[in-house]
Scaffold this motif. Structure first.
Motif, short mmCIF file in Angstrom:
data_model
loop_
_atom_site.label_atom_id
_atom_site.label_comp_id
_atom_site.label_asym_id
_atom_site.label_seq_id
_atom_site.Cartn_x
_atom_site.Cartn_y
_atom_site.Cartn_z
N GLY A 80 16.45 76.26 57.38
CA GLY A 80 15.72 77.29 58.07
C GLY A 80 16.00 78.65 57.46
N LEU A 81 15.13 79.62 57.72
CA LEU A 81 15.32 80.95 57.14
C LEU A 81 16.62 81.57 57.63
CD1 LEU A 81 11.71 82.42 57.30
CD2 LEU A 81 12.89 81.44 55.34
N SER A 82 17.00 81.31 58.89
CA SER A 82 18.24 81.91 59.41
C SER A 82 19.46 81.33 58.71
CB SER A 82 18.35 81.67 60.91
OG SER A 82 18.36 80.28 61.19
N GLU A 83 19.37 80.06 58.26
CA GLU A 83 20.51 79.43 57.60
C GLU A 83 20.79 80.04 56.23
OE1 GLU A 83 21.16 74.99 58.45
OE2 GLU A 83 18.98 75.23 58.42
N ARG A 112 24.58 80.62 56.27
CA ARG A 112 25.36 79.73 55.40
C ARG A 112 25.59 80.31 54.01
NH1 ARG A 112 23.42 73.65 55.76
NH2 ARG A 112 25.40 73.47 54.64
N LYS A 113 25.22 81.58 53.83
CA LYS A 113 25.51 82.31 52.58
C LYS A 113 25.02 81.52 51.36
CE LYS A 113 29.60 84.47 54.59
NZ LYS A 113 31.05 84.67 54.48
N LEU A 114 23.73 81.23 51.36
CA LEU A 114 23.15 80.48 50.24
C LEU A 114 23.22 81.32 48.98
CD1 LEU A 114 20.01 78.32 50.25
CD2 LEU A 114 20.16 80.13 48.56
N LEU A 130 19.92 73.90 38.09
CA LEU A 130 20.41 74.95 38.97
C LEU A 130 21.22 74.31 40.09
CD1 LEU A 130 17.18 77.13 39.38
CD2 LEU A 130 19.03 77.46 37.74
N LYS A 131 22.21 75.04 40.55
CA LYS A 131 23.04 74.58 41.66
C LYS A 131 22.87 75.55 42.82
CE LYS A 131 26.56 72.40 38.75
NZ LYS A 131 27.98 72.42 38.34
N ILE A 132 22.58 74.99 43.98
CA ILE A 132 22.45 75.78 45.20
C ILE A 132 23.67 75.48 46.06
CG2 ILE A 132 21.01 76.34 47.18
CD1 ILE A 132 19.72 76.97 44.49
N VAL A 133 24.45 76.49 46.36
CA VAL A 133 25.68 76.34 47.13
C VAL A 133 25.49 76.97 48.49
CG1 VAL A 133 28.16 76.77 47.24
CG2 VAL A 133 27.06 76.37 45.02
N THR A 134 25.76 76.22 49.53
CA THR A 134 25.73 76.74 50.90
C THR A 134 27.10 76.51 51.53
OG1 THR A 134 24.90 74.62 51.70
CG2 THR A 134 23.26 76.35 51.22
N GLU A 135 27.49 77.43 52.41
CA GLU A 135 28.79 77.36 53.06
C GLU A 135 28.62 77.01 54.53
OE1 GLU A 135 30.92 80.93 52.41
OE2 GLU A 135 30.89 80.78 50.23
N ASN A 136 29.76 76.69 55.14
CA ASN A 136 29.83 76.42 56.59
C ASN A 136 28.82 75.39 57.07
OD1 ASN A 136 31.87 78.40 56.86
ND2 ASN A 136 30.33 79.99 56.95
N PRO A 137 28.84 74.12 56.69
CA PRO A 137 29.85 73.55 55.79
C PRO A 137 29.47 73.76 54.32
CG PRO A 137 28.42 71.85 56.59
CD PRO A 137 27.98 73.10 57.28
N LEU A 138 30.46 73.59 53.46
CA LEU A 138 30.26 73.78 52.03
C LEU A 138 29.50 72.59 51.46
CD1 LEU A 138 30.96 75.77 49.76
CD2 LEU A 138 33.01 74.40 49.32
N GLN A 139 28.27 72.86 50.91
CA GLN A 139 27.44 71.81 50.35
C GLN A 139 26.87 72.26 49.01
OE1 GLN A 139 24.51 70.99 53.37
NE2 GLN A 139 25.71 69.30 54.22
N ILE A 147 36.31 71.83 32.77
CA ILE A 147 36.22 71.79 34.24
C ILE A 147 35.75 73.15 34.71
CG2 ILE A 147 37.44 71.36 36.40
CD1 ILE A 147 39.46 69.74 34.82
N VAL A 148 34.68 73.16 35.48
CA VAL A 148 34.08 74.42 35.94
C VAL A 148 34.12 74.44 37.46
CG1 VAL A 148 32.03 75.87 35.94
CG2 VAL A 148 32.58 74.48 33.93
N LEU A 149 34.62 75.57 38.00
CA LEU A 149 34.61 75.75 39.45
C LEU A 149 33.24 76.26 39.86
CD1 LEU A 149 38.06 77.33 40.38
CD2 LEU A 149 37.12 75.18 41.19
N THR A 150 32.48 75.43 40.55
CA THR A 150 31.17 75.85 41.03
C THR A 150 31.31 76.85 42.16
OG1 THR A 150 30.33 73.66 40.46
CG2 THR A 150 28.95 75.01 41.89
N SER A 151 32.35 76.72 42.97
CA SER A 151 32.63 77.68 44.05
C SER A 151 34.12 77.91 44.11
CB SER A 151 32.12 77.15 45.39
OG SER A 151 32.88 76.02 45.79
N ASN A 152 34.49 79.13 44.46
CA ASN A 152 35.90 79.43 44.59
C ASN A 152 36.49 78.66 45.76
OD1 ASN A 152 35.95 81.28 42.45
ND2 ASN A 152 35.20 82.92 43.77
N PRO A 153 37.76 78.22 45.64
CA PRO A 153 38.36 77.44 46.73
C PRO A 153 38.50 78.27 48.00
CG PRO A 153 40.01 78.04 45.07
CD PRO A 153 38.68 78.42 44.51
N ASN A 154 38.15 77.66 49.12
CA ASN A 154 38.27 78.32 50.42
C ASN A 154 39.65 78.07 51.00
OD1 ASN A 154 35.60 79.21 50.39
ND2 ASN A 154 34.85 77.31 51.28
N PRO A 155 40.26 79.08 51.67
CA PRO A 155 41.49 78.80 52.41
C PRO A 155 41.24 77.76 53.50
CG PRO A 155 41.14 81.17 52.17
CD PRO A 155 39.87 80.50 51.73
#
Length: 821
Positions: free
Chosen positions: A55-58, A62-64, A106-115, A350-358
């Motif tokens: 959805g547009l709100s996500e 979710r910080k796309l 292309l890689k699309i990264v979304t958070e909360n949850p991380l996908q 090895i490439v980090l697609t996203s920085n590690p979350n605490p």
């Protein structure tokens, strides 16, 4: 002209609908878009949010974010509409070169949850490049009378476009002596060749000017041209001929510089100078090949002078020319194709697609920590990568797609044991020998309030002198918390409880920050001997955790009470004590007895008597321990009839407290049996005094029986529990006997110098209690009596004076009962 325009419009519409169809197509759940190159900035590629089911709100929540493996950001996401748009000019030729397929992952990264979502954008070629010849003019020298049908390879045109937009055909300007033929090579390559259709005659035409045109297959068609100048030479009959028109060589990409990879060889049927051959690269050979290969002009050996790289170019094609030294020069041609074999010369990355979350230490198993991808520029098995996680970490790698992984939790986390993990991941390819690389990913653990504060001791014993200064510190308790930050901040408080019916907070208060306990006022041992303080330590976590401890405060007695005289009764009332004695009294005659008590305890209550002053010090003596006043010698007629004694009473405390009593003794004649009279007086007491004496005797008998039974019970218990308990006389169930009234019975056999007494305590020490004390005096056994005493600062001794007066001569026993209120 009109028909042509209509036809083109129809073709553009067909292409547009084809583009529209491909733009919205998805394959096997993996979203793919297809767009032509050279689109303007802002061009709509597709509705990314809709295709990914977001959805547009996500998009905001979710910080796309968008990540491109190509390095540059050719695309961006319109956060307001969820659309994927072109962000920068895309040049397919610069991006993919001559590759038949050009796909941007292309890689699309979304958070909360991380996908992680993967999409592909296919970049279609458009005919935006014209065929180009490397040289504008090519010179050929051909001898006259060269045989008809002889062929001379011409330079091929290069077109950066691919597929139908690349070079498709060549045309040659009209000349009766020459024609153009196209030679098909491997890889759908086409090489133009100049064919002699008619014998050349130098005398008729010494120079032929030709125009070679290359045409691509685009719409509209684009072309490129080059000039060919044919100079007709005098006769040199034979052309050098290579043994092979095509050489195919396969070598490893790690061949060292200087090694010979192939030897080309040509022969010339002529003799002498016309048969001597020199080898050279074709004129159109690009500089990139010249920097890698070297051709020996005399031997035809082709050797390496630069490095080979399979990942940059898997195959090289080299055109070789063999010229003789005749006049005119004749030349032959061949082509060398060098195919490279890949070796495992690239370590995996090895490439980090996203920085590690605490990660919270109470995170569930399978919580995504980071997204990781692996790649290897080699091919085949050399490019197959396997990721391995070092042992000992509560994490694991979860495969996603095409060498993409998710780093997830796989075990319990405890920040107090490990606040941060440095996770080592090793990537290894399948080459021989295999190559590997490592990466260390730091993962911080967020604290959770899962540890309650702990005191340094389960309970504390504090010994405090009475009469202390109010506001002084009693003790400092300390607790620690293994958690971090706010979860480890501790505040101290006192739990409300009662001490003698009064809240404990009226006695003490605690510093909530450091656990220091302060007194609210001074304490009196005679009123309060021991009291507990329940202290709680609570952290600032949410929810907060706490623990309790007990501080037992024992008040230590100080010698703050002077001895109090309870007999003679006149001394108690503040006047002199008058006694009578017969002049005929013998040595050792008991004149009177001074009795005093001390409200203190222990050594502070040990009392001694001393004759400080006397009218005649040789006539009377005072027993140090009993206070009995007896004659030292027989009285004579010369002794004054009025004798005055000042008796000093001291305790054994530090500093010492004392009191004095004055006894006036009248020596009289005719008092033959004062003691008998006194006994007679004792034998004929008033009805009230006799009743009190009877009550005292019954009380003493009851207490004695109770004491004996209690002593026997305690002795049996001590014998049974001696193996497990260090002390039997003060065994305490859960250290809470003081909370159970009427269950505390203590028998003490004390020795204060020559005075021996048994003390029986019953009831709650903190509430109303009964105390009975039996004192055994070393007096003569010929006398005995019982005395009721209330040693209190507010004791009214007037009620027992009459009893003491009646029982004094026969006093050898003293029974003491105390009611504490």
């Amino acid at each position: 002209m009109t028909k042509t325009i209509g036809y083109r419009d129809w073709r553009w519409q067909a292409l547009w609908w084809q583009h529209f169809f491909l733009l919205w197509s998805t394959i096997n759940g993996q979203t793919r878009y297809s767009i032509p190159e050279e689109l303007k900035q802002g061009y709509l590629v597709g509705n990314l949010a809709k295709d990914l089911g977001l959805g547009l709100s996500e998009i905001f929540d979710r910080k796309l974010r968008l990540s491109s493996e190509a390095g540059e950001q050719y695309f961006s996401v319109d956060a307001g509409k969820g659309e994927l748009v072109v962000n920068d000019r895309i040049d397919r030729e610069a991006l993919c070169g001559q590759s038949a397929s050009c796909i941007l992952p292309l890689k699309i990264v979304t958070e909360n949850p991380l996908q992680l979502h993967r999409i592909e954008v296919e970049i279609r070629d458009i005919n935006d490049n014209s065929p180009i010849f490397s040289i504008e003019e090519r010179s050929l020298k051909i001898a006259e009378f060269t045989a008809t049908g002889s062929r001379f390879p011409l330079e091929t045109a290069q077109d950066q476009d691919v597929g139908s937009n690349s070079v498709k055909s060549y045309t040659l300007s009209k000349d009766e002596c020459f024609s153009l033929r196209i030679k098909e090579l491997s890889g759908n390559r086409k090489v133009p060749e100049l064919v002699i259709e008619k014998s050349l005659d130098r005398e008729k035409q010494s120079v032929h000017l030709l125009l070679l045109e290359a045409l691509d297959g685009g719409n509209p068609v684009k072309t490129g041209t080059t000039k060919i100048v044919v100079t007709v030479l005098d006769n040199n009959d034979n052309v050098p001929v290579f043994k092979k028109p095509f050489y195919n060589v396969t070598i490893h990409e790690n061949n060292v510089a200087g090694s010979v990879i192939v030897k080309v060889e040509a022969t010339d049927a002529d003799e002498g100078v016309n048969g001597e051959i020199a080898y050279a690269f074709a004129e159109h050979t690009p500089q990139a090949l010249l920097s890698i290969f070297h051709l020996h002009s005399g031997t035809g050996d082709i050797s390496l002078v630069g490095p080979l790289d399979y990942e940059s170019n898997q195959m090289h094609e080299i055109d070789i020319t063999a010229r003789d030294k005749g006049v005119p020069e004749m030349e032959g041609h061949c082509r060398v194709q060098v195919t490279l074999i890949d070796i495992n010369d690239n370590a995996p990355e090895i490439v980090l697609t996203s920085n590690p979350n605490p990660v919270r230490e109470d995170a569930a198993r399978g919580t995504v920590v980071a997204l990781i991808s692996a790649q290897d520029h080699d091919s085949g098995n050399n490019g197959k990568v396997t990721l391995k996680l070092a042992k000992g970490f509560p994490f694991s790698l979860k495969p996603s797609f095409s060498n993409n992984y998710a780093l997830v939790t796989s075990g319990a986390l405890d920040r107090e044991s490990f606040s941060e993990y440095n996770i080592e991941i090793t990537a290894t390819d399948s080459g021989s020998p295999p190559l590997s690389s490592k990466i260390v990913i730091p993962v911080s653990i967020i604290d959770v309030n899962d540890n309650r504060p702990l005191f340094t001791q389960p309970f504390y014993n504090v010994y405090l002198k009475e009469n202390g200064v109010p506001g002084s510190i009693l003790y400092s308790v300390s607790a620690s918390d293994l958690d971090f930050g706010e979860n480890a901040k501790i505040s101290y408080s006192i739990l409300d409880s009662k001490v003698q019916g009064v809240s404990v907070s009226s006695y003490v208060y605690i510093n909530s920050d450091n656990g220091s306990i302060y007194s609210m006022h001074s304490f009196d041992y005679e009123k309060l001997k021991v009291f507990p303080i329940q202290v709680q330590a609570k952290d600032q976590g949410s929810p907060s955790l706490s623990s309790n401890t007990t501080v037992h405060v024992f008040i230590l007695d100080q010698n703050d009470n002077a001895p109090a005289v309870i007999y003679p009764s006149s001394a108690v009332l503040g006047s002199l004590s008058h006694q009578r004695m017969s002049r005929s009294a013998k040595v050792g005659h008991l004149v009177t007895k001074v009795t005093a008590v001390d409200a203190d305890s222990g050594h502070n209550a040990w009392i001694s008597y001393k004759l400080a002053e006397a009218t005649d010090a040789s006539l009377f003596t005072v027993n140090l321990y009993t206070g009995e006043v007896r004659t030292k010698r027989a009285a004579s007629e010369q002794d004054d009839s009025s004798q005055r004694l000042l008796i000093e009473i001291k305790d054994d405390g530090e500093p010492m407290q004392s009191a004095t009593v004055t006894v006036s003794i009248m020596l009289e004649d005719g008092l033959h049996e004062p003691i008998l009279d006194l006994r007679q007086k004792t034998a004929e007491p008033s009805r009230k005094t006799g009743r009190i004496t009877l009550y005292l005797i019954l009380s003493l008998a009851s207490v004695s029986v109770l004491s004996l039974v209690t002593f026997l019970i305690l002795a049996v218990k001590c014998m049974r529990n001696s193996s497990s308990s260090g002390s039997c006389c003060m065994r305490r169930s859960d250290c809470d006997n003081y909370k159970n009234p009427n269950r505390n019975m203590q028998i003490q056999l004390n020795t204060d110098g020559p005075i021996k007494y048994v003390e029986v305590l019953g009831g709650d020490m903190m509430s109303q209690s009964q105390s009975f004390r039996s004192c055994m005096s070393p007096m003569s056994s010929e006398y005995s009596d019982f005395t009721l005493i209330k040693p209190s600062s507010t004791t009214d001794f007037t009620e027992v004076i009459s009893v003491l007066d009646a029982s004094l001569p026969d006093s050898t026993w003293t029974f003491e009962s105390q009611q504490v209120r």
